[in-house]
Design a protein around this motif. Structure first.
Motif, PDB file in Angstrom:
ATOM      1  N   GLY A   1       0.861  -1.177   0.000  1.00  0.00           N
ATOM      2  CA  GLY A   1       0.000   0.000   0.000  1.00  0.00           C
ATOM      3  C   GLY A   1       0.893   1.221   0.000  1.00  0.00           C
ATOM      4  N   CYS A   2       0.431   2.327  -0.558  1.00  0.00           N
ATOM      5  CA  CYS A   2       1.298   3.506  -0.679  1.00  0.00           C
ATOM      6  C   CYS A   2       0.566   4.792  -0.350  1.00  0.00           C
ATOM      7  CB  CYS A   2       1.892   3.570  -2.086  1.00  0.00           C
ATOM      8  SG  CYS A   2       3.307   4.691  -2.144  1.00  0.00           S
ATOM      9  N   ASN A   3       1.323   5.808   0.076  1.00  0.00           N
ATOM     10  CA  ASN A   3       0.757   7.123   0.377  1.00  0.00           C
ATOM     11  C   ASN A   3       0.944   8.109  -0.771  1.00  0.00           C
ATOM     12  OD1 ASN A   3       3.531   7.105   0.771  1.00  0.00           O
ATOM     13  ND2 ASN A   3       3.485   8.700   2.326  1.00  0.00           N
ATOM     14  N   LEU A   4       1.651   7.719  -1.832  1.00  0.00           N
ATOM     15  CA  LEU A   4       1.838   8.613  -2.979  1.00  0.00           C
ATOM     16  C   LEU A   4       1.068   8.085  -4.196  1.00  0.00           C
ATOM     17  CD1 LEU A   4       5.649   9.574  -2.841  1.00  0.00           C
ATOM     18  CD2 LEU A   4       3.712  10.637  -1.677  1.00  0.00           C
ATOM     19  N   ASN A   5       1.016   8.920  -5.210  1.00  0.00           N
ATOM     20  CA  ASN A   5       0.327   8.552  -6.460  1.00  0.00           C
ATOM     21  C   ASN A   5       1.229   8.847  -7.659  1.00  0.00           C
ATOM     22  OD1 ASN A   5      -2.406   7.811  -5.619  1.00  0.00           O
ATOM     23  ND2 ASN A   5      -2.571   9.953  -4.948  1.00  0.00           N
ATOM     24  N   CYS A   6       2.478   8.437  -7.597  1.00  0.00           N
ATOM     25  CA  CYS A   6       3.432   8.793  -8.660  1.00  0.00           C
ATOM     26  C   CYS A   6       2.851   8.429 -10.038  1.00  0.00           C
ATOM     27  CB  CYS A   6       4.739   8.054  -8.462  1.00  0.00           C
ATOM     28  SG  CYS A   6       5.419   8.253  -6.809  1.00  0.00           S
ATOM     29  N   PRO A   7       2.883   9.372 -10.993  1.00  0.00           N
ATOM     30  CA  PRO A   7       2.265   9.100 -12.298  1.00  0.00           C
ATOM     31  C   PRO A   7       3.010   8.073 -13.141  1.00  0.00           C
ATOM     32  CG  PRO A   7       3.333  11.254 -12.276  1.00  0.00           C
ATOM     33  CD  PRO A   7       3.410  10.736 -10.878  1.00  0.00           C
ATOM     34  N   PHE A   8       4.176   7.620 -12.636  1.00  0.00           N
ATOM     35  CA  PHE A   8       4.964   6.625 -13.373  1.00  0.00           C
ATOM     36  C   PHE A   8       4.998   5.294 -12.626  1.00  0.00           C
ATOM     37  CE2 PHE A   8       7.493   9.013 -10.456  1.00  0.00           C
ATOM     38  CZ  PHE A   8       8.216   8.049  -9.796  1.00  0.00           C
ATOM     39  N   CYS A   9       4.146   5.143 -11.604  1.00  0.00           N
ATOM     40  CA  CYS A   9       4.222   3.971 -10.718  1.00  0.00           C
ATOM     41  C   CYS A   9       4.057   2.663 -11.510  1.00  0.00           C
ATOM     42  CB  CYS A   9       3.147   4.056  -9.640  1.00  0.00           C
ATOM     43  SG  CYS A   9       3.217   2.662  -8.505  1.00  0.00           S
TER      44      CYS A   9
HETATM   45  S1  SF4 Z   1       6.260   4.634  -7.410  1.00  0.00           S
HETATM   46 FE1  SF4 Z   1       5.260   6.121  -6.047  1.00  0.00          FE
HETATM   47  S2  SF4 Z   1       3.099   5.445  -5.937  1.00  0.00           S
HETATM   48 FE2  SF4 Z   1       4.300   3.723  -6.740  1.00  0.00          FE
HETATM   49  S3  SF4 Z   1       4.827   2.515  -4.955  1.00  0.00           S
HETATM   50 FE3  SF4 Z   1       6.559   3.908  -5.308  1.00  0.00          FE
HETATM   51  S4  SF4 Z   1       6.142   5.706  -4.035  1.00  0.00           S
HETATM   52 FE4  SF4 Z   1       4.206   4.538  -4.207  1.00  0.00          FE
END
Ligand code: SF4
Length: 332
Positions: free
Chosen positions: A37-45
């Protein structure tokens, strides 16, 4: 989102899934995934993680004692000099018992190195001190831009504060933990940022025992996100143009070698329990990470069953992927 807590009593094994547990790719490094689970929403994830994910439906958390018992069983199988790399698909600092996990891993024979992948947003002085005290050897910090606007855009959340993350990076580098800055290079998006990140790594004295930087190539993935404007490179272009150019300008060795730079060796893999194409009956135990996926269990392994409309009971599946003991099945 559904939250699944995985305990010994749950009957869910810790090998077989990409989302939690232990991943063995046939080397002396074991990936340890206590949560997902993550706290960010990176557009390249690459895994479409984060609160705005359109495909991810579940978060997972493994009970510490259960995870440690699996490590104690698997690590000796790998021989001496094991690195445990904590790298959940998401942000491992969301796992509340992380320092305890690090400390216990560090005292498990034959583990010699414990490292952590993080986006750095949840690191503060208290956590860094606790992780250093627990014996953490290295932090691989995902940092993709120095420019505040671009860094926020690449984190996908308004509250992302690059100054706070860079401050945490400096605090890590000053502690007993080694710092490795691990940007994803996205041609057309953060070209100008990579030289700045190299300068930052040098300035904060990253990489005392390990390399200071591990620049990663952007890749498109079926269930991942691709930012607008990115020009995907071939591996040849990545190494022979970009990496070479930055090496020339910085005087650093940026093409990393797992053996030379991290002491990672080929080692026997855990035995595979299924063959590709084999048919099997699995017991459905939990929802999968993506919509339409369920997690089935058979032969003490997790099998991700795609396109599964049952939420419990037995399902006949054909095993379609077995690589590194990560199993995918489809109903038949
Ligand atoms: S790339 Fe960004 S959204 Fe994806 S897992 Fe890593 S920190 Fe989370």
């Amino acid at each position: 989102m559904t939250h699944v807590r995985i305990t010994e009593d749950s009957g869910i094994p810790l090998v077989g899934s990409l989302y939690f547990g232990i991943i063995d790719r046939g080397t002396s490094l074991l990936q340890v995934r206590p949560s997902c689970g993550c706290n960010l929403n990176c557009p390249f994830c690459s895994v479409d993680a984060g609160p705005c994910s359109t495909t991810r439906a579940t978060t997972y958390e493994v009970e510490l004692e259960y995870l440690l018992s699996a490590i104690e069983e698997i690590a000796p199988f790998k021989g001496p000099g094991v690195e445990c790399h904590i790298d959940s698909p998401g942000e491992p600092l969301l796992y509340s018992r992380l320092p305890e996990l690090v400390k216990a891993l560090k005292s498990t024979d034959p583990v010699t190195v414990v490292s952590l992948q993080t986006n750095g947003t949840l690191l503060d002085d208290i956590k860094i001190t606790a992780l250093a005290k627990a014996g953490l050897d290295r932090v691989n910090l995902s940092l993709h831009a120095v420019d505040p606007m671009l860094a926020r855009e690449l984190a996908g959340v308004d509250e992302y504060d690059i100054n706070k993350v860079m401050g945490a990076a400096m605090a890590v580098a000053k502690s007993s933990i080694d710092l490795l800055i691990a940007p994803v290079y996205m041609p057309g998006i953060n070209d100008a940022e990579i030289p700045k990140l190299i300068d930052f790594a040098k300035a904060c004295d990253a990489g005392k025992r390990f390399p200071p930087l591990g620049i990663q190539k952007f890749e498109r993935y079926k269930y991942g996100r691709t930012p607008k404007g990115v020009k995907v490179q071939s591996w040849w272009q990545f190494f022979n143009r970009s990496i070479k150019e930055w090496e020339k300008a910085s005087g650093l060795c940026l093409r990393l070698d797992p053996n030379r730079d991290f002491g990672t060796f080929r080692r026997p893999s855990l035995p595979q329990v299924f063959k590709k194409g084999e048919k099997a009956t699995v017991e459905i135990m939990a929802p999968g990470w993506i919509h339409g996926e369920m997690l089935g269990i058979a032969r003490n392994r997790v099998i991700s069953v795609y396109g599964c409309d049952k939420s419990s009971g037995q399902v006949r599946v054909r095993i379609v992927a077995t690589k590194n003991n990560i199993y995918i099945g489809v109903p038949i």
